[in-house]
Design a protein around this motif. Structure first.
Motif, PDB file in Angstrom:
ATOM      1  N   ILE A 128       0.837  -1.206   0.000  1.00 13.84           N
ATOM      2  CA  ILE A 128       0.000   0.000   0.000  1.00 13.84           C
ATOM      3  C   ILE A 128       0.870   1.253   0.000  1.00 13.84           C
ATOM      4  O   ILE A 128       0.644   2.196  -0.772  1.00 13.84           O
ATOM      5  CB  ILE A 128      -0.951   0.000   1.213  1.00 13.84           C
ATOM      6  N   GLU A 129       1.888   1.275   0.863  1.00  9.16           N
ATOM      7  CA  GLU A 129       2.744   2.464   0.947  1.00  9.16           C
ATOM      8  C   GLU A 129       3.468   2.720  -0.374  1.00  9.16           C
ATOM      9  O   GLU A 129       3.613   3.869  -0.802  1.00  9.16           O
ATOM     10  CB  GLU A 129       3.753   2.298   2.075  1.00  9.16           C
ATOM     11  N   PHE A 130       3.934   1.659  -1.017  1.00  8.61           N
ATOM     12  CA  PHE A 130       4.604   1.806  -2.311  1.00  8.61           C
ATOM     13  C   PHE A 130       3.707   2.526  -3.310  1.00  8.61           C
ATOM     14  O   PHE A 130       4.136   3.456  -4.009  1.00  8.61           O
ATOM     15  CB  PHE A 130       4.989   0.419  -2.839  1.00  8.61           C
ATOM     16  N   HIS A 131       2.445   2.125  -3.382  1.00 11.45           N
ATOM     17  CA  HIS A 131       1.533   2.755  -4.340  1.00 11.45           C
ATOM     18  C   HIS A 131       1.147   4.171  -3.912  1.00 11.45           C
ATOM     19  O   HIS A 131       0.936   5.033  -4.783  1.00 11.45           O
ATOM     20  CB  HIS A 131       0.306   1.874  -4.543  1.00 11.45           C
ATOM     21  N   TYR A 272       8.944  -2.554  -7.640  1.00 13.87           N
ATOM     22  CA  TYR A 272       8.607  -2.724  -6.215  1.00 13.87           C
ATOM     23  C   TYR A 272       9.786  -3.315  -5.455  1.00 13.87           C
ATOM     24  O   TYR A 272      10.124  -2.872  -4.352  1.00 13.87           O
ATOM     25  CB  TYR A 272       7.372  -3.614  -6.087  1.00 13.87           C
ATOM     26  N   ARG A 273      10.444  -4.326  -6.035  1.00  7.46           N
ATOM     27  CA  ARG A 273      11.597  -4.924  -5.360  1.00  7.46           C
ATOM     28  C   ARG A 273      12.737  -3.916  -5.216  1.00  7.46           C
ATOM     29  O   ARG A 273      13.507  -3.967  -4.251  1.00  7.46           O
ATOM     30  CB  ARG A 273      12.076  -6.165  -6.134  1.00  7.46           C
ATOM     31  N   GLU A 274      12.846  -2.997  -6.165  1.00  7.71           N
ATOM     32  CA  GLU A 274      13.853  -1.945  -6.052  1.00  7.71           C
ATOM     33  C   GLU A 274      13.490  -0.932  -4.980  1.00  7.71           C
ATOM     34  O   GLU A 274      14.365  -0.264  -4.425  1.00  7.71           O
ATOM     35  CB  GLU A 274      14.032  -1.255  -7.408  1.00  7.71           C
ATOM     36  N   TRP A 275      12.218  -0.819  -4.685  1.00  8.68           N
ATOM     37  CA  TRP A 275      11.745   0.093  -3.631  1.00  8.68           C
ATOM     38  C   TRP A 275      11.884  -0.540  -2.245  1.00  8.68           C
ATOM     39  O   TRP A 275      12.196   0.144  -1.265  1.00  8.68           O
ATOM     40  CB  TRP A 275      10.284   0.457  -3.915  1.00  8.68           C
TER      41      TRP A 275
END
Length: 466
Positions: A128-131, A272-275
């Motif tokens: 959720i935070e990523f988005h 996402y994995r990079e984040w």
């Protein structure tokens, strides 16, 4: 200098399965709440026979999302329909990867106009935070992580306290503390009750398969609300449940808490994995059990396998929709309970008393998991037909139980073989002692296993396989 990412860690590790199966994370700790208030056997009995107070204030993360795009964002991240999801409603949110596999789940509360609150484990909160950060949505958010496993004497605070009152006598306790008959709060709907002169928000819920409410409010009121509930419950036999027994309630009610988040593969998931950081849950979490595959995707699960088929609605666009529409056409594994053979369980414990010989993997009571995500092979005729994923012991049923998934051709009543323990004497996880694998007979049984939970739950909540 930029913080190392999960993607960088995976590149260096080579195979994510090897990384996670040998994680040095250590034992999972339910923070702050005492291990036992009385003893875990009586605490288990109480949710079946009287009433219990679950303290959920510390082991889950929270994410509040506000703003004009809050509903659009959260709808974009879950299989659930938002068609009738208005204020004072709640639902079990299930986000997917772009390839249609489950990342996690948790409870989403619609608190008011353009304000939502998610409560659950770290993988979903991270997603959720990523988005929120990268998707261009018009939202603000507040994240409150779970309490530290080892606070080392430092004070621990949260944004909210969170309690559940559950059991056959729960309604009597709640009516007494409310000072009047309870309002008619429908299942998975929010309402208000009074506790000690304060208006407290409540969700109609049922963690232990019995009626009750989940209540929450400002953490500063934690002691005040808890003491009022305990005083009201005294005459009805209300029992506080410690962290040792708490997680075992799901063995009877049927929720699989921590499948592996499906984030380790897929080009669309790379950003996402990079984040994600190289020291976060996804990087340090562990895989345990006898099922071993070099392909991390063999550990991924669809929402159908986990019993979330009834929640899937293709009436909106959501991450993973296209892939899930394809997966939905394939035969689906289904969620079941495995009842472990008592004689075989006795052999596991007897092996502890054979000097000079390898013992079986220790089966801890009342929860036997020793990894973040457990995958024990379940066999028929030597072929893997499912996984056992969350195990322990129910004093109410006098049975070792585990929750898992099986192939669609497996039926209730089938007796299968579960391989307990890890290969080659065990992996390098700190929770794994040297041991030998043991075969255990398990009977395929319904979800929820407890008859009261199976017959008392609201239709569609953990009861239908879809």
């Amino acid at each position: 200098m930029n913080q190392p990412s999960l993607e960088q860690l995976l590149g260096a590790a080579g195979n994510p399965v090897s990384l996670l199966r040998n994680s040095q994370l250590g034992a999972y700790v339910y923070p702050v709440v005492p291990s036992e208030f009385s003893n875990w056997r009586d605490e288990q009995r109480a949710w079946r026979e009287s009433a219990v107070l679950f303290d959920q204030s510390h082991h889950m993360a929270e994410m509040t999302v506000k703003g004009p795009d809050a509903l659009k964002l959260m709808s974009h991240l879950t299989i659930n329909s938002f068609a009738n999801f208005g204020p004072n409603k709640a639902k079990q949110m299930v986000p997917l990867s772009y390839d249609g596999y489950v990342i996690g789940d948790g409870i989403l509360f619609h608190l008011g106009e353009n304000e939502l609150l998610f409560v659950g484990r770290a993988p979903t909160v991270n997603w959720i935070e990523f988005h929120c950060q990268t998707g261009g949505w018009k939202v603000d958010y507040v994240r409150d992580d779970r309490s530290p496993s080892h606070p080392r004497g430092k004070a621990v605070t949260r944004r909210h306290y969170r309690f559940q009152v559950q059991g056959p006598s729960a309604w009597k306790v709640l009516e007494k503390v409310n000072g009047a008959k309870l309002p008619d709060i429908k299942f998975f709907t929010l309402g208000n009750i009074n506790i000690g002169g304060r208006v407290v928000r409540a969700l109609r819920h049922g963690m232990a398969g019995a009626p009750g409410l989940e209540i929450w409010g400002p953490y500063a009121e934690y002691d005040e609300i808890r003491d009022a509930v305990l005083e009201a419950g005294r005459e009805f036999g209300l029992v506080q449940v410690g962290s040792r027994a708490y997680a075992s309630n799901t063995l009877e009610s049927g929720w699989i808490p921590s499948p592996l988040p499906a984030v380790y593969t897929g080009e669309k998931m790379r950003k996402y994995r990079e984040w994600l950081p190289a020291n976060g849950y996804e990087a340090s979490g562990s895989i345990g059990g006898s099922f071993v595959s070099d392909d991390i995707e063999d550990y991924y699960l669809t929402p159908y396998a986990l019993g979330y088929g009834p929640f899937v609605r293709f009436d909106h666009d959501f991450v993973g929709r296209e892939a899930l529409e394809r997966l939905a056409k394939e035969p689906q594994r289904k969620k079941v309970t495995f009842a472990w053979n008592g004689e075989d369980m006795a052999r596991i414990y007897a092996s502890l008393f054979r000097p000079g010989q390898e013992c079986g993997k220790f089966f801890d009571l009342p929860v036997a998991n020793y990894a973040s995500a457990s995958y024990d092979s379940v066999l028929m005729g030597g072929k893997v037909v499912g996984y056992s994923m969350f195990g322990g012991y129910s004093f109410n049923e006098r049975t070792a139980l585990s929750l898992g998934v099986v192939d669609p051709n497996i039926n209730f009543g089938d007796v299968l073989t579960l391989v307990w323990g890890e290969e080659n004497g065990g992996t390098r996880k700190t929770t794994v002692e040297r041991h030998e694998q043991v075969e255990v007979r398990v009977k395929v049984s319904p979800v929820p296993y407890a008859r009261d939970a199976r017959e008392g739950y609201h239709e569609g909540w953990r009861t239908r396989q879809g």
